[in-house]
Design a protein around this motif. Structure first.
Motif, PDB file in Angstrom:
ATOM      1  N   ARG A  17       8.611   3.187   4.460  1.00 20.52           N
ATOM      2  CA  ARG A  17       8.811   1.794   4.876  1.00 20.52           C
ATOM      3  C   ARG A  17       7.534   1.217   5.479  1.00 20.52           C
ATOM      4  N   SER A  18       6.814   2.021   6.261  1.00 17.89           N
ATOM      5  CA  SER A  18       5.552   1.566   6.845  1.00 17.89           C
ATOM      6  C   SER A  18       4.519   1.293   5.758  1.00 17.89           C
ATOM      7  N   PHE A  21       5.361  -1.945   4.078  1.00 15.72           N
ATOM      8  CA  PHE A  21       5.079  -3.087   4.950  1.00 15.72           C
ATOM      9  C   PHE A  21       3.592  -3.432   4.952  1.00 15.72           C
ATOM     10  N   TYR A  22       2.743  -2.430   5.196  1.00 15.80           N
ATOM     11  CA  TYR A  22       1.309  -2.710   5.288  1.00 15.80           C
ATOM     12  C   TYR A  22       0.696  -3.040   3.932  1.00 15.80           C
ATOM     13  N   ASP A  24       2.403  -3.975   0.918  1.00 16.33           N
ATOM     14  CA  ASP A  24       3.014  -5.109   0.236  1.00 16.33           C
ATOM     15  C   ASP A  24       3.211  -6.309   1.156  1.00 16.33           C
ATOM     16  N   GLY A  25       3.657  -6.048   2.394  1.00 17.56           N
ATOM     17  CA  GLY A  25       3.915  -7.146   3.316  1.00 17.56           C
ATOM     18  C   GLY A  25       2.657  -7.789   3.867  1.00 17.56           C
ATOM     19  N   LEU A  26       1.662  -6.978   4.237  1.00 19.19           N
ATOM     20  CA  LEU A  26       0.427  -7.522   4.810  1.00 19.19           C
ATOM     21  C   LEU A  26      -0.724  -7.557   3.811  1.00 19.19           C
TER      22      LEU A  26
END
Length: 150
Positions: A17-18, A21-22, A24-26
């Motif tokens: 999940r991390s 997040f980093y 794809d999300g950021l």
């Protein structure tokens, strides 16, 4: 203290999940995961994210505080020589750091490092790292210690 690089290692609840997040999300396209550790190279700093058991195994420390919104972490600074690591550890101990020792670790990549661990007055862990038999600069391309040797 002169350093050759800084690494921040943090405990996360879920490495997958991390990573998502980093990456794809950021939009940190260079984020990757190896041996249960997310690696993120930033300008002037490398970030390693690992679940509590992997963090404890790789740092040699059992100072992980778990629970929502709480985690321990390690700040690692690359130091040029083992003698300087020993000097800094002795100085930190004289200033009140508990005796957490020095050790040599071997990464899964085969690279070896000499590490002195100290804690500040609030209990935050610092690792002073000298790479053995190679460049003293931590580039962040490899995961932290694959196993510990004493």
């Amino acid at each position: 203290m002169e350093t050759e690089g800084v690494v921040l290692s943090r405990v996360v609840a879920d490495v997958g999940r991390s990573l998502a997040f980093y990456r794809d999300g950021l939009g940190m396209s260079g984020a990757s995961a190896t041996d249960g550790i997310v690696h993120i190279q930033l300008v002037g700093m490398t970030l390693f994210l690992a679940e509590a058991d992997v963090f404890a195994r790789n740092t040699g420390q059992n100072q992980v505080v778990s629970g929502p919104g709480r985690s321990d972490g390690v700040i690692s600074c690359a130091i040029r020589t083992t003698a300087r690591v020993d000097q800094l550890v002795a100085s930190a101990r004289a200033a009140g750091s508990p005796d957490t020792g020095t050790r040599t670790i071997e990464h899964s990549s085969g690279r070896r490092q000499y590490i002195g661990s100290v804690t500040d007055p609030d209990g935050y862990l610092w690792q002073l790292v000298c790479t053995l038999g190679g460049t003293p600069r931590i580039k962040g391309a490899e995961p932290p210690a694959g196993h510990l040797s004493r």
